[in-house]
Design a protein around this motif. Structure first.
Motif, PDB file in Angstrom:
ATOM      1  N   ASN A 119       0.221 114.490  13.756  1.00 21.68           N
ATOM      2  CA  ASN A 119      -0.789 114.004  14.690  1.00 21.68           C
ATOM      3  C   ASN A 119      -0.268 112.911  15.614  1.00 21.68           C
ATOM      4  O   ASN A 119      -1.038 112.316  16.356  1.00 21.68           O
ATOM      5  N   ARG A 120       1.040 112.657  15.576  1.00 22.38           N
ATOM      6  CA  ARG A 120       1.637 111.623  16.419  1.00 22.38           C
ATOM      7  C   ARG A 120       2.720 112.223  17.300  1.00 22.38           C
ATOM      8  O   ARG A 120       3.564 112.985  16.831  1.00 22.38           O
ATOM      9  N   ALA A 121       2.706 111.822  18.584  1.00 22.15           N
ATOM     10  CA  ALA A 121       3.728 112.262  19.527  1.00 22.15           C
ATOM     11  C   ALA A 121       4.257 111.042  20.260  1.00 22.15           C
ATOM     12  O   ALA A 121       3.563 110.034  20.413  1.00 22.15           O
ATOM     13  N   LEU A 122       5.485 111.147  20.734  1.00 22.27           N
ATOM     14  CA  LEU A 122       6.134 110.060  21.467  1.00 22.27           C
ATOM     15  C   LEU A 122       6.761 110.626  22.733  1.00 22.27           C
ATOM     16  O   LEU A 122       7.465 111.636  22.680  1.00 22.27           O
ATOM     17  N   ALA A 123       6.502 109.972  23.857  1.00 23.66           N
ATOM     18  CA  ALA A 123       7.077 110.404  25.137  1.00 23.66           C
ATOM     19  C   ALA A 123       7.631 109.207  25.883  1.00 23.66           C
ATOM     20  O   ALA A 123       7.164 108.074  25.720  1.00 23.66           O
ATOM     21  N   GLY A 124       8.619 109.461  26.718  1.00 24.99           N
ATOM     22  CA  GLY A 124       9.170 108.415  27.565  1.00 24.99           C
ATOM     23  C   GLY A 124       9.827 109.021  28.784  1.00 24.99           C
ATOM     24  O   GLY A 124      10.226 110.193  28.776  1.00 24.99           O
ATOM     25  N   TYR A 125       9.933 108.228  29.832  1.00 22.61           N
ATOM     26  CA  TYR A 125      10.529 108.670  31.101  1.00 22.61           C
ATOM     27  C   TYR A 125      11.803 107.881  31.355  1.00 22.61           C
ATOM     28  O   TYR A 125      11.873 106.680  31.097  1.00 22.61           O
ATOM     29  N   SER A 126      12.836 108.544  31.849  1.00 25.80           N
ATOM     30  CA  SER A 126      14.082 107.900  32.213  1.00 25.80           C
ATOM     31  C   SER A 126      14.771 107.338  30.962  1.00 25.80           C
ATOM     32  O   SER A 126      14.986 108.064  29.997  1.00 25.80           O
ATOM     33  N   LEU A 127      15.104 106.048  30.940  1.00 24.03           N
ATOM     34  CA  LEU A 127      15.753 105.471  29.765  1.00 24.03           C
ATOM     35  C   LEU A 127      14.829 105.510  28.553  1.00 24.03           C
ATOM     36  O   LEU A 127      15.284 105.665  27.411  1.00 24.03           O
ATOM     37  N   ALA A 128      13.521 105.402  28.789  1.00 23.99           N
ATOM     38  CA  ALA A 128      12.555 105.551  27.694  1.00 23.99           C
ATOM     39  C   ALA A 128      12.557 106.981  27.157  1.00 23.99           C
ATOM     40  O   ALA A 128      12.261 107.213  25.984  1.00 23.99           O
ATOM     41  N   GLY A 129      12.899 107.947  28.007  1.00 24.73           N
ATOM     42  CA  GLY A 129      13.037 109.321  27.541  1.00 24.73           C
ATOM     43  C   GLY A 129      14.245 109.495  26.644  1.00 24.73           C
ATOM     44  O   GLY A 129      14.210 110.255  25.675  1.00 24.73           O
ATOM     45  N   LEU A 130      15.329 108.794  26.950  1.00 27.81           N
ATOM     46  CA  LEU A 130      16.484 108.782  26.065  1.00 27.81           C
ATOM     47  C   LEU A 130      16.080 108.230  24.700  1.00 27.81           C
ATOM     48  O   LEU A 130      16.434 108.780  23.655  1.00 27.81           O
ATOM     49  N   SER A 131      15.312 107.140  24.706  1.00 29.64           N
ATOM     50  CA  SER A 131      14.845 106.535  23.466  1.00 29.64           C
ATOM     51  C   SER A 131      13.987 107.505  22.660  1.00 29.64           C
ATOM     52  O   SER A 131      14.107 107.581  21.427  1.00 29.64           O
ATOM     53  N   SER A 132      13.139 108.270  23.346  1.00 30.55           N
ATOM     54  CA  SER A 132      12.288 109.228  22.639  1.00 30.55           C
ATOM     55  C   SER A 132      13.115 110.299  21.943  1.00 30.55           C
ATOM     56  O   SER A 132      12.808 110.698  20.815  1.00 30.55           O
ATOM     57  N   LEU A 133      14.169 110.762  22.590  1.00 32.03           N
ATOM     58  CA  LEU A 133      15.027 111.756  21.953  1.00 32.03           C
ATOM     59  C   LEU A 133      15.848 111.124  20.829  1.00 32.03           C
ATOM     60  O   LEU A 133      16.081 111.749  19.782  1.00 32.03           O
ATOM     61  N   TYR A 134      16.281 109.900  21.021  1.00 34.17           N
ATOM     62  CA  TYR A 134      16.996 109.168  19.974  1.00 34.17           C
ATOM     63  C   TYR A 134      16.132 109.053  18.717  1.00 34.17           C
ATOM     64  O   TYR A 134      16.647 109.061  17.592  1.00 34.17           O
ATOM     65  N   ALA A 135      14.824 108.973  18.895  1.00 38.88           N
ATOM     66  CA  ALA A 135      13.907 108.867  17.758  1.00 38.88           C
ATOM     67  C   ALA A 135      14.015 110.060  16.814  1.00 38.88           C
ATOM     68  O   ALA A 135      13.722 109.947  15.621  1.00 38.88           O
ATOM     69  N   LEU A 136      14.436 111.208  17.326  1.00 37.30           N
ATOM     70  CA  LEU A 136      14.605 112.394  16.478  1.00 37.30           C
ATOM     71  C   LEU A 136      15.564 112.114  15.330  1.00 37.30           C
ATOM     72  O   LEU A 136      15.413 112.672  14.237  1.00 37.30           O
ATOM     73  N   TYR A 137      16.529 111.247  15.571  1.00 37.06           N
ATOM     74  CA  TYR A 137      17.579 110.971  14.593  1.00 37.06           C
ATOM     75  C   TYR A 137      17.364 109.653  13.846  1.00 37.06           C
ATOM     76  O   TYR A 137      18.166 109.303  12.988  1.00 37.06           O
ATOM     77  N   GLN A 138      16.274 108.953  14.186  1.00 34.08           N
ATOM     78  CA  GLN A 138      16.049 107.628  13.620  1.00 34.08           C
ATOM     79  C   GLN A 138      14.781 107.507  12.780  1.00 34.08           C
ATOM     80  O   GLN A 138      14.687 106.614  11.937  1.00 34.08           O
TER      81      GLN A 138
END
Length: 241
Positions: A119-138
């Motif tokens: 029930n939780r999603a995370l999104a980000g744009y630009s450098l925040a988008g990099l952070s959102s993808l980094y979250a997959l591994y963290q």
């Protein structure tokens, strides 16, 4: 939506809630980079509110402002892109720990949100988008992640993806990029197109659930609100539960 502001783990949060019925709870879409998104939140609300409870699950929109983009959205330290910009200081791990821990807990205590990662999603744009993808591994905290025009040019990030296992293989991931973003003259930033193509291939091999790459018209600063709306629709659409 009804909007409220509060501080969690030392960071400003702005949350928009749809008109839930008494006792009703919804999903949560966390948007990293809240301070830069403030002017866009009304546009996102206008575009998405009519779809709540119909094609989309009802959800709260929660924008989280980092202490510093170059610090909290960078996975590790790296040189500045130019003489006019700050260096990256690599505080990404701490930001994601706070987001998945005390910030999430504060939001779930004060807002009518459904528990559990799906029930939780995370999104980000630009450098925040990099952070959102980094979250997959963290972290395992989010069931869906969106990197919108993400800074996948960041040095070493694709190698990191290839060598690192996701925390959960059943996390749904959405990537998007403008078709002119790789036209940059900067030697790192012009790699964003090839790196994004590589990234979706890596994800398809790592994940057991759908992931997607969507191309948009224009450069990095074109159609930001529309691109974020596309990502949120993909993550919150009822048939992609």
């Amino acid at each position: 939506m009804k909007w409220q502001s509060f501080i969690a783990a030392g960071r400003q949060c702005v949350a928009g809630l749809p008109d839930f019925a008494p006792g009703e709870k919804g999903r949560a879409v966390y948007l990293s980079g809240g301070d830069s998104l403030k002017d866009r939140l009304p546009q996102l609300e206008q575009a998405l509110e009519g779809e709540m409870g119909k094609t989309l699950f009802p959800f709260a929109l929660i924008a989280v402002t980092p202490k510093s983009w170059e610090e909290e959205f960078s996975p590790w330290a790296a040189p500045a892109l130019s003489r006019k910009t700050p260096a990256f200081t690599g505080g990404g791990d701490e930001y994601l720990r706070d987001l998945a821990g005390p910030i999430r807990q504060a939001c779930e205590e004060r807002l009518p949100l459904l528990p559990d990662r799906e029930n939780r999603a995370l999104a980000g744009y630009s450098l925040a988008g990099l952070s959102s993808l980094y979250a997959l591994y963290q972290t395992e905290a989010f069931g869906a992640l969106a990197s919108v025009s993400g800074s996948l040019w960041f040095e070493g990030f694709l190698n990191y993806m290839e060598k690192t296992a996701p925390r959960r293989r059943d996390t749904r991931v959405y990537l998007s990029l403008g078709n002119k973003e790789e036209k940059s003259r900067h030697p790192l930033m012009k790699q964003v197109g090839d790196n994004t193509r590589r990234a979706i291939g890596v994800l398809e091999g790592q994940l057991t659930v759908p992931c997607t790459l969507e191309w948009n018209e224009g450069g990095h600063f074109d159609g930001v609100s529309e691109r974020l709306c596309k990502a949120i629709r993909w993550m919150m659409r009822r048939e992609t539960k």
